[in-house]
Design a protein around this motif. Sequence first.
Motif, PDB file in Angstrom:
ATOM      1  N   PHE A  25     -34.043  14.609   3.928  1.00 22.14           N
ATOM      2  CA  PHE A  25     -34.596  15.014   2.624  1.00 22.14           C
ATOM      3  C   PHE A  25     -33.518  15.481   1.824  1.00 22.14           C
ATOM      4  O   PHE A  25     -33.435  14.914   0.684  1.00 22.14           O
ATOM      5  N   THR A  26     -32.529  16.018   2.329  1.00 23.23           N
ATOM      6  CA  THR A  26     -31.266  16.660   1.333  1.00 23.23           C
ATOM      7  C   THR A  26     -30.626  15.355   0.833  1.00 23.23           C
ATOM      8  O   THR A  26     -30.243  15.392  -0.426  1.00 23.23           O
ATOM      9  N   HIS A  27     -30.357  14.410   1.544  1.00 25.74           N
ATOM     10  CA  HIS A  27     -29.381  13.337   1.416  1.00 25.74           C
ATOM     11  C   HIS A  27     -30.099  12.436   0.521  1.00 25.74           C
ATOM     12  O   HIS A  27     -29.326  11.842  -0.652  1.00 25.74           O
ATOM     13  N   ASN A  28     -31.580  12.220   0.327  1.00 23.64           N
ATOM     14  CA  ASN A  28     -32.045  11.487  -0.466  1.00 23.64           C
ATOM     15  C   ASN A  28     -32.958  12.286  -1.535  1.00 23.64           C
ATOM     16  O   ASN A  28     -33.793  11.770  -2.341  1.00 23.64           O
ATOM     17  N   ASN A  29     -32.395  13.498  -1.841  1.00 22.48           N
ATOM     18  CA  ASN A  29     -32.963  14.122  -2.866  1.00 22.48           C
ATOM     19  C   ASN A  29     -34.652  14.292  -2.815  1.00 22.48           C
ATOM     20  O   ASN A  29     -35.381  14.401  -3.699  1.00 22.48           O
ATOM     21  N   ILE A  30     -35.075  14.537  -1.604  1.00 27.15           N
ATOM     22  CA  ILE A  30     -36.611  14.589  -1.372  1.00 27.15           C
ATOM     23  C   ILE A  30     -36.671  16.176  -1.183  1.00 27.15           C
ATOM     24  O   ILE A  30     -36.202  16.770  -0.282  1.00 27.15           O
ATOM     25  N   PRO A  31     -37.714  16.722  -2.060  1.00 28.21           N
ATOM     26  CA  PRO A  31     -38.119  17.984  -1.932  1.00 28.21           C
ATOM     27  C   PRO A  31     -38.461  18.533  -0.531  1.00 28.21           C
ATOM     28  O   PRO A  31     -39.197  17.789   0.266  1.00 28.21           O
ATOM     29  N   THR A  32     -38.295  19.779  -0.144  1.00 26.23           N
ATOM     30  CA  THR A  32     -38.320  20.237   1.402  1.00 26.23           C
ATOM     31  C   THR A  32     -40.005  20.512   1.430  1.00 26.23           C
ATOM     32  O   THR A  32     -40.483  20.924   0.419  1.00 26.23           O
ATOM     33  N   PRO A  33     -40.721  20.257   2.622  1.00 26.02           N
ATOM     34  CA  PRO A  33     -41.877  20.538   2.492  1.00 26.02           C
ATOM     35  C   PRO A  33     -42.360  21.985   2.121  1.00 26.02           C
ATOM     36  O   PRO A  33     -41.588  22.799   2.593  1.00 26.02           O
ATOM     37  N   SER A  34     -43.307  21.923   1.553  1.00 25.99           N
ATOM     38  CA  SER A  34     -44.113  23.011   0.947  1.00 25.99           C
ATOM     39  C   SER A  34     -45.587  23.103   0.998  1.00 25.99           C
ATOM     40  O   SER A  34     -46.070  22.179   0.875  1.00 25.99           O
ATOM     41  N   LEU A  35     -46.212  24.222   0.840  1.00 21.48           N
ATOM     42  CA  LEU A  35     -47.664  24.394   1.069  1.00 21.48           C
ATOM     43  C   LEU A  35     -47.980  25.017  -0.633  1.00 21.48           C
ATOM     44  O   LEU A  35     -48.903  25.557  -0.599  1.00 21.48           O
ATOM     45  N   ASN A  36     -47.025  25.135  -1.389  1.00 19.95           N
ATOM     46  CA  ASN A  36     -47.245  25.630  -2.597  1.00 19.95           C
ATOM     47  C   ASN A  36     -47.986  24.601  -3.487  1.00 19.95           C
ATOM     48  O   ASN A  36     -48.006  23.556  -3.243  1.00 19.95           O
ATOM     49  N   PRO A  37     -48.785  25.203  -4.613  1.00 17.69           N
ATOM     50  CA  PRO A  37     -49.467  24.677  -5.388  1.00 17.69           C
ATOM     51  C   PRO A  37     -49.034  23.205  -5.898  1.00 17.69           C
ATOM     52  O   PRO A  37     -49.742  22.041  -6.129  1.00 17.69           O
ATOM     53  N   ASP A  38     -47.613  23.189  -6.319  1.00 17.60           N
ATOM     54  CA  ASP A  38     -46.939  22.073  -6.977  1.00 17.60           C
ATOM     55  C   ASP A  38     -46.264  21.101  -5.737  1.00 17.60           C
ATOM     56  O   ASP A  38     -45.308  20.308  -6.175  1.00 17.60           O
ATOM     57  N   ALA A  39     -46.539  21.290  -4.413  1.00 17.04           N
ATOM     58  CA  ALA A  39     -45.766  20.665  -3.441  1.00 17.04           C
ATOM     59  C   ALA A  39     -46.455  18.964  -3.400  1.00 17.04           C
ATOM     60  O   ALA A  39     -47.456  18.896  -3.957  1.00 17.04           O
ATOM     61  N   LEU A  40     -45.539  18.133  -2.975  1.00 18.17           N
ATOM     62  CA  LEU A  40     -45.744  16.824  -2.876  1.00 18.17           C
ATOM     63  C   LEU A  40     -47.172  16.756  -2.087  1.00 18.17           C
ATOM     64  O   LEU A  40     -47.240  17.758  -1.014  1.00 18.17           O
ATOM     65  N   HIS A  41     -47.763  15.973  -2.274  1.00 21.36           N
ATOM     66  CA  HIS A  41     -49.217  15.609  -1.616  1.00 21.36           C
ATOM     67  C   HIS A  41     -49.034  15.027  -0.034  1.00 21.36           C
ATOM     68  O   HIS A  41     -49.592  15.364   0.986  1.00 21.36           O
ATOM     69  N   SER A  42     -47.649  14.538   0.158  1.00 19.30           N
ATOM     70  CA  SER A  42     -47.335  13.847   1.453  1.00 19.30           C
ATOM     71  C   SER A  42     -45.949  13.568   1.405  1.00 19.30           C
ATOM     72  O   SER A  42     -45.159  13.725   0.473  1.00 19.30           O
ATOM     73  N   LEU A  43     -45.445  13.539   2.527  1.00 18.31           N
ATOM     74  CA  LEU A  43     -44.020  13.471   2.786  1.00 18.31           C
ATOM     75  C   LEU A  43     -43.617  12.145   2.193  1.00 18.31           C
ATOM     76  O   LEU A  43     -44.109  11.037   2.737  1.00 18.31           O
ATOM     77  N   HIS A  44     -42.431  11.973   1.469  1.00 17.43           N
ATOM     78  CA  HIS A  44     -41.932  10.631   1.086  1.00 17.43           C
ATOM     79  C   HIS A  44     -41.055  10.142   2.034  1.00 17.43           C
ATOM     80  O   HIS A  44     -39.758  10.180   1.748  1.00 17.43           O
ATOM     81  N   ILE A  45     -41.581   9.626   2.994  1.00 18.12           N
ATOM     82  CA  ILE A  45     -40.438   8.871   4.025  1.00 18.12           C
ATOM     83  C   ILE A  45     -40.939   7.356   3.992  1.00 18.12           C
ATOM     84  O   ILE A  45     -42.003   6.998   4.236  1.00 18.12           O
ATOM     85  N   PRO A  46     -39.782   6.519   3.440  1.00 15.50           N
ATOM     86  CA  PRO A  46     -40.382   5.397   3.216  1.00 15.50           C
ATOM     87  C   PRO A  46     -40.405   4.579   4.639  1.00 15.50           C
ATOM     88  O   PRO A  46     -39.925   4.794   5.833  1.00 15.50           O
ATOM     89  N   ASP A  47     -40.814   3.374   4.879  1.00 12.47           N
ATOM     90  CA  ASP A  47     -41.121   2.564   5.957  1.00 12.47           C
ATOM     91  C   ASP A  47     -39.881   2.095   6.784  1.00 12.47           C
ATOM     92  O   ASP A  47     -39.731   2.025   7.917  1.00 12.47           O
ATOM     93  N   SER A  48     -38.846   2.228   5.729  1.00  8.98           N
ATOM     94  CA  SER A  48     -37.555   1.540   6.362  1.00  8.98           C
ATOM     95  C   SER A  48     -36.807   2.820   6.846  1.00  8.98           C
ATOM     96  O   SER A  48     -36.265   2.314   8.119  1.00  8.98           O
TER      97      SER A  48
END
Length: 415
Positions: A25-48
């Motif tokens: 996540f850090t290397h790819n600038n993906i926000p760390t998982p959170s349950l705050n209202p503005d959190a990503l709806h799902s984890l952005h992990i590419p198929d690759s």
Amino acid sequence: MAPINRIAQLSSLIAQQTTIIDDFFTHNNIPTPSLNPDALHSLHIPDSAAHIKAARDAVIEACSELKALLTGPKELLKFNWTAYVSVKAILRFKLDRSFAVGETTSFEGMSEYSGLNVKIIRRIVRHAILNHRFFEENVPGVITHSALTALLATNAAVRNSLVVELDEFWPAGVKMADAMEKWPNSEENNETGFTLANNSNKSMFSIFADEPERGDRFGRYFSGSNSAVDRLLEEYPWGEKASMVDVGGSHGSIAISIAERFPNLKCVVQDLPDTISEGASLLPAHLHDRVSFMAHDFFTPQPVIADVYYFRSIFHNWADKYCIKILQNLAPAMRPGARVIIHERILPGLEKLDSLDALRAINLDVGMQQLLNAQQREMHEWAELFGRADPRFRYLGAHQPHGAIRWIIEAEWQG
């Protein structure tokens, strides 16, 4: 030899795999998982990033086992019989929509919105906060959205799915054992937990046909899953075929995808009359000469001669006796060399029962039992099913494309 310290093993595994995920996540600038209202709806992990998906699954499985070990057998046997009552009440009275995401409300505000008194609101909301992370109450009496309720309030498809699961599936599950006792070993789809939960003698399909609003809601529950083709286009030699019939093909999304990719292939989509009429009206003009729609009941003889007869998520809706009838009704149209493709999940063997994918498949298997007296099937059961239907079927096997949920199950008609 000293006994294995399983909780230490699991703790170490969780720490190691979580570090791998966090570094990704850090290397790819993906926000760390959170349950705050503005959190990503799902984890952005590419198929690759298959290794990251595997690490995530390993952490989830290890956390589940560690929680069970540290809870202990006696405590694990305690059933949380109030678990989802607050969630169902929140959905029924639309409390998730009683205030906007980014704003706050109060128990009094929810009471005014819903018509429920403040005492009931307080009990329901706090139960949901503690059990399901619905809403947040960081200041006494001041309610804000969590990531879960923010998603419910703004995403109609997600909200509809949860409503269907709690209003349709859950009551059927509660009644499944009663149905098994009343109708032992039944293969009839109107002798189920769903039937008893609805105080009916009809099947789920018939009940939804009589109540279009419920039927539409149920249809929307599965509409999202129909968009993906699970690498069907890449993993089957459609270019070698001249014709295919998509049996029970709904609005024809699969047939259209195949026709777009393989211009020499003609496709016929078969389903119930109303569905076929809707599908035909949506067909792109440039495919009118290669994709056609036909009303057809797959419990009657197949009228179309084709190279391939394709079934997507059809057989898991029916018990063996009815699946055999479906296959037998293909015989009048089939010519030597014609193929049957069944595209759906296969239940895992014992060697894979500890995986998350196995858990999902087995949960769906029991779900089909409670709704329809139907089932998911293990690998060996597909060969048996074709053999019971007609010895002229030669079972060719099944394979699961990499990253796909469904398997491509195939048999050839030998005539």
